[in-house]
Design a protein around this motif. Structure first.
Motif, PDB file in Angstrom:
ATOM      1  N   ALA A 164       0.886  -1.229  -0.091  1.00  0.00           N
ATOM      2  CA  ALA A 164       0.014  -0.046   0.057  1.00  0.00           C
ATOM      3  C   ALA A 164       0.759   1.278  -0.075  1.00  0.00           C
ATOM      4  O   ALA A 164       0.665   2.330  -0.757  1.00  0.00           O
ATOM      5  CB  ALA A 164      -1.024  -0.026   1.270  1.00  0.00           C
ATOM      6  N   GLU A 165       1.992   1.234   0.928  1.00  0.00           N
ATOM      7  CA  GLU A 165       2.932   2.301   0.924  1.00  0.00           C
ATOM      8  C   GLU A 165       3.437   2.551  -0.659  1.00  0.00           C
ATOM      9  O   GLU A 165       3.669   3.537  -0.984  1.00  0.00           O
ATOM     10  CB  GLU A 165       3.891   2.275   2.048  1.00  0.00           C
ATOM     11  N   GLU A 166       3.763   1.503  -1.256  1.00  0.00           N
ATOM     12  CA  GLU A 166       4.527   1.563  -2.345  1.00  0.00           C
ATOM     13  C   GLU A 166       3.565   2.147  -3.521  1.00  0.00           C
ATOM     14  O   GLU A 166       3.966   3.187  -4.349  1.00  0.00           O
ATOM     15  CB  GLU A 166       4.823   0.209  -3.103  1.00  0.00           C
ATOM     16  N   LEU A 167       2.311   1.896  -3.519  1.00  0.00           N
ATOM     17  CA  LEU A 167       1.491   2.367  -4.527  1.00  0.00           C
ATOM     18  C   LEU A 167       0.829   3.951  -4.108  1.00  0.00           C
ATOM     19  O   LEU A 167       0.649   4.753  -5.068  1.00  0.00           O
ATOM     20  CB  LEU A 167      -0.015   1.415  -4.371  1.00  0.00           C
ATOM     21  N   ARG A 168       0.901   4.001  -2.979  1.00  0.00           N
ATOM     22  CA  ARG A 168       0.607   5.538  -2.529  1.00  0.00           C
ATOM     23  C   ARG A 168       1.904   6.500  -2.940  1.00  0.00           C
ATOM     24  O   ARG A 168       1.602   7.631  -3.481  1.00  0.00           O
ATOM     25  CB  ARG A 168       0.511   5.769  -1.038  1.00  0.00           C
ATOM     26  N   SER A 169       3.203   6.078  -3.159  1.00  0.00           N
ATOM     27  CA  SER A 169       4.183   6.839  -3.600  1.00  0.00           C
ATOM     28  C   SER A 169       4.105   7.002  -4.988  1.00  0.00           C
ATOM     29  O   SER A 169       4.806   7.804  -5.368  1.00  0.00           O
ATOM     30  CB  SER A 169       5.764   6.112  -3.190  1.00  0.00           C
ATOM     31  N   PHE A 170       3.405   6.169  -5.671  1.00  0.00           N
ATOM     32  CA  PHE A 170       3.298   6.260  -7.145  1.00  0.00           C
ATOM     33  C   PHE A 170       2.047   7.075  -7.484  1.00  0.00           C
ATOM     34  O   PHE A 170       2.169   7.752  -8.453  1.00  0.00           O
ATOM     35  CB  PHE A 170       2.951   4.816  -7.759  1.00  0.00           C
ATOM     36  N   LEU A 171       0.962   7.128  -6.809  1.00  0.00           N
ATOM     37  CA  LEU A 171      -0.387   7.551  -7.169  1.00  0.00           C
ATOM     38  C   LEU A 171      -0.789   8.701  -6.469  1.00  0.00           C
ATOM     39  O   LEU A 171      -1.668   9.510  -6.736  1.00  0.00           O
ATOM     40  CB  LEU A 171      -1.436   6.550  -6.923  1.00  0.00           C
ATOM     41  N   GLU A 172       0.069   9.110  -5.207  1.00  0.00           N
ATOM     42  CA  GLU A 172      -0.557  10.130  -4.497  1.00  0.00           C
ATOM     43  C   GLU A 172       0.596  11.182  -4.231  1.00  0.00           C
ATOM     44  O   GLU A 172       1.796  10.877  -4.126  1.00  0.00           O
ATOM     45  CB  GLU A 172      -1.132   9.675  -3.177  1.00  0.00           C
ATOM     46  N   ASP A 173       0.311  12.533  -3.938  1.00  0.00           N
ATOM     47  CA  ASP A 173       1.227  13.331  -3.578  1.00  0.00           C
ATOM     48  C   ASP A 173       1.256  13.705  -2.101  1.00  0.00           C
ATOM     49  O   ASP A 173       0.371  13.308  -1.350  1.00  0.00           O
ATOM     50  CB  ASP A 173       0.654  14.736  -4.187  1.00  0.00           C
ATOM     51  N   LYS A 174       2.617  13.994  -1.695  1.00  0.00           N
ATOM     52  CA  LYS A 174       2.894  13.880  -0.375  1.00  0.00           C
ATOM     53  C   LYS A 174       2.859  15.529   0.074  1.00  0.00           C
ATOM     54  O   LYS A 174       3.226  16.407  -0.583  1.00  0.00           O
ATOM     55  CB  LYS A 174       4.243  13.502  -0.213  1.00  0.00           C
ATOM     56  N   ARG A 175       2.561  15.798   1.452  1.00  0.00           N
ATOM     57  CA  ARG A 175       2.807  17.101   2.087  1.00  0.00           C
ATOM     58  C   ARG A 175       3.901  17.156   2.440  1.00  0.00           C
ATOM     59  O   ARG A 175       4.692  16.461   2.527  1.00  0.00           O
ATOM     60  CB  ARG A 175       1.501  17.276   2.982  1.00  0.00           C
ATOM     61  N   LYS A 176       4.135  18.590   2.917  1.00  0.00           N
ATOM     62  CA  LYS A 176       5.558  18.866   3.708  1.00  0.00           C
ATOM     63  C   LYS A 176       5.693  18.025   5.034  1.00  0.00           C
ATOM     64  O   LYS A 176       6.783  17.374   5.492  1.00  0.00           O
ATOM     65  CB  LYS A 176       5.814  20.279   4.110  1.00  0.00           C
ATOM     66  N   ASP A 177       4.774  17.556   5.624  1.00  0.00           N
ATOM     67  CA  ASP A 177       4.737  16.633   6.828  1.00  0.00           C
ATOM     68  C   ASP A 177       4.569  15.156   6.671  1.00  0.00           C
ATOM     69  O   ASP A 177       4.789  14.290   7.634  1.00  0.00           O
ATOM     70  CB  ASP A 177       3.483  17.041   7.804  1.00  0.00           C
ATOM     71  N   GLY A 178       4.813  14.822   5.259  1.00  0.00           N
ATOM     72  CA  GLY A 178       4.774  13.518   5.171  1.00  0.00           C
ATOM     73  C   GLY A 178       3.661  12.731   4.747  1.00  0.00           C
ATOM     74  O   GLY A 178       3.610  11.724   4.346  1.00  0.00           O
ATOM     75  N   SER A 179       2.544  13.331   5.007  1.00  0.00           N
ATOM     76  CA  SER A 179       0.918  12.835   4.897  1.00  0.00           C
ATOM     77  C   SER A 179       0.754  12.810   3.285  1.00  0.00           C
ATOM     78  O   SER A 179       1.414  13.814   2.686  1.00  0.00           O
ATOM     79  CB  SER A 179       0.312  13.436   5.989  1.00  0.00           C
ATOM     80  N   TYR A 180      -0.089  12.044   2.834  1.00  0.00           N
ATOM     81  CA  TYR A 180      -0.515  12.114   1.529  1.00  0.00           C
ATOM     82  C   TYR A 180      -1.842  12.994   1.506  1.00  0.00           C
ATOM     83  O   TYR A 180      -2.747  13.021   2.225  1.00  0.00           O
ATOM     84  CB  TYR A 180      -0.814  10.662   1.056  1.00  0.00           C
ATOM     85  N   THR A 181      -1.900  13.774   0.169  1.00  0.00           N
ATOM     86  CA  THR A 181      -2.909  14.582  -0.013  1.00  0.00           C
ATOM     87  C   THR A 181      -4.412  13.881  -0.326  1.00  0.00           C
ATOM     88  O   THR A 181      -5.408  14.730  -0.211  1.00  0.00           O
ATOM     89  CB  THR A 181      -2.614  15.685  -1.170  1.00  0.00           C
ATOM     90  N   THR A 182      -4.299  12.682  -0.763  1.00  0.00           N
ATOM     91  CA  THR A 182      -5.715  12.145  -1.121  1.00  0.00           C
ATOM     92  C   THR A 182      -5.696  10.763  -0.470  1.00  0.00           C
ATOM     93  O   THR A 182      -5.075  10.220   0.031  1.00  0.00           O
ATOM     94  CB  THR A 182      -5.774  11.844  -2.683  1.00  0.00           C
ATOM     95  N   ASN A 183      -7.073  10.251  -0.442  1.00  0.00           N
ATOM     96  CA  ASN A 183      -7.125   8.726  -0.002  1.00  0.00           C
ATOM     97  C   ASN A 183      -7.410   7.885  -1.324  1.00  0.00           C
ATOM     98  O   ASN A 183      -8.305   7.099  -1.470  1.00  0.00           O
ATOM     99  CB  ASN A 183      -8.486   8.819   0.814  1.00  0.00           C
ATOM    100  N   THR A 184      -6.483   8.084  -2.165  1.00  0.00           N
ATOM    101  CA  THR A 184      -6.773   7.014  -3.429  1.00  0.00           C
ATOM    102  C   THR A 184      -6.491   5.801  -2.985  1.00  0.00           C
ATOM    103  O   THR A 184      -7.279   4.884  -3.346  1.00  0.00           O
ATOM    104  CB  THR A 184      -5.668   7.541  -4.412  1.00  0.00           C
TER     105      THR A 184
END
Length: 274
Positions: A164-184
């Motif tokens: 799941a973390e690998e797919l997030r790194s491909f499909l979602e954008d990160k904020r400055k605090d390391g969290s992701y901008t969407t719940n894709t």
């Protein structure tokens, strides 16, 4: 009750119900037990639609803030997600023979996405890039057939976290605090700690309101067969979806016959690809 009676007495509704029941009955299936089993799954599917709508309506009435956290099927388009994935894949360098084989597997999966909906198998050894290859298949297949969501069903929670973390790194954008901008990409399993599971994730997990869902074999089987309503509520999300089973051989042997009948039902009668 009068309104329900008027709906059920409508010729078009009766025709739809009859058509569904005829489609559930497989002429090649000689076992009446299997036919009754699929009819039971159909009833459970209808119940799933009803109970999910009822729970959402009640929850949002009691707590309007919950309604703001739901995606309500408003996801990023498959085109957007495909562009993100393909852009990243182009950056991969072919440095050796293993990379070349991974590339061939990925390209084959993409070409298979053009095929009709159905049941597919992908047999690749560890390190062959199955996660990204299957995602590539799923995204292109979902776009071609206008499908609703993609499921990854995995037996081990440790693998879910990693993939799941690998797919997030491909499909979602990160904020400055390391969290992701969407719940894709949504994770739903018992290994999530209270800190990791945000309130929004908990709400989305109630009915899998996300385009890509990672969950466990246990959650999948409970959704189809558990006696409670919590699992049944999510069942309708399998309709018109792509369901990817990783390490499918890890399913309990005593569940395989029911599992196979359920998969046939989802593919033949619910428009799913497995």
């Amino acid at each position: 009750f009068r309104e329900v009676n008027n709906i059920l007495s409508s010729p078009s509704i009766l025709y739809d119900i009859k058509t569904i029941l005829v489609n559930v009955h497989d002429k090649e299936e000689k076992s009446k037990t299997t036919t009754f089993f699929k009819q039971g799954l159909l009833i459970r599917m209808l119940f799933s639609c009803l109970i999910d709508a009822d729970r959402i309506d009640t929850a949002d009435f009691e707590n309007p803030n919950s309604a703001k956290l739901r995606n309500n099927n408003n996801y990023k388009t498959w085109d957007e997600l495909i562009e993100k994935l393909e852009t990243r894949l182009l950056k991969f360098k072919v440095r050796n023979q293993v990379d070349q084989i991974r590339n061939e597997i990925s390209n084959n999966c993409k070409s298979f996405s053009e095929r009709e909906r159905g049941i597919f198998t992908l047999t690749v050894p560890t390190g062959g890039g199955k996660t990204l290859a299957s995602l590539r298949f799923a995204l292109h297949h979902a776009k071609k057939y206008e499908m609703d969501r993609i499921f990854y069903i995995i037996p081990f929670t440790s693998i879910i976290d990693q993939n799941a973390e690998e797919l997030r790194s491909f499909l979602e954008d990160k904020r400055k605090d390391g969290s992701y901008t969407t719940n894709t990409v949504l994770e739903h399993h018992s290994n999530l700690s209270q800190d990791e599971a945000t309130w929004k994730q908990k709400i989305l997990s109630e009915n899998w309101d996300s385009p890509i869902i990672f969950t466990t074999n246990v959650q999948f089987l409970e959704t189809l067969f558990d006696s409670g309503t919590r699992g049944a509520r999510r069942m309708h999300q399998f309709v018109n979806s792509i369901i990817i089973f990783d390490e499918v051989q890890a399913l309990p042997i005593r569940c395989i016959h029911m599992f196979n009948n359920a998969i046939n039902f989802l593919v033949k009668n619910c428009g799913a690809t497995v």
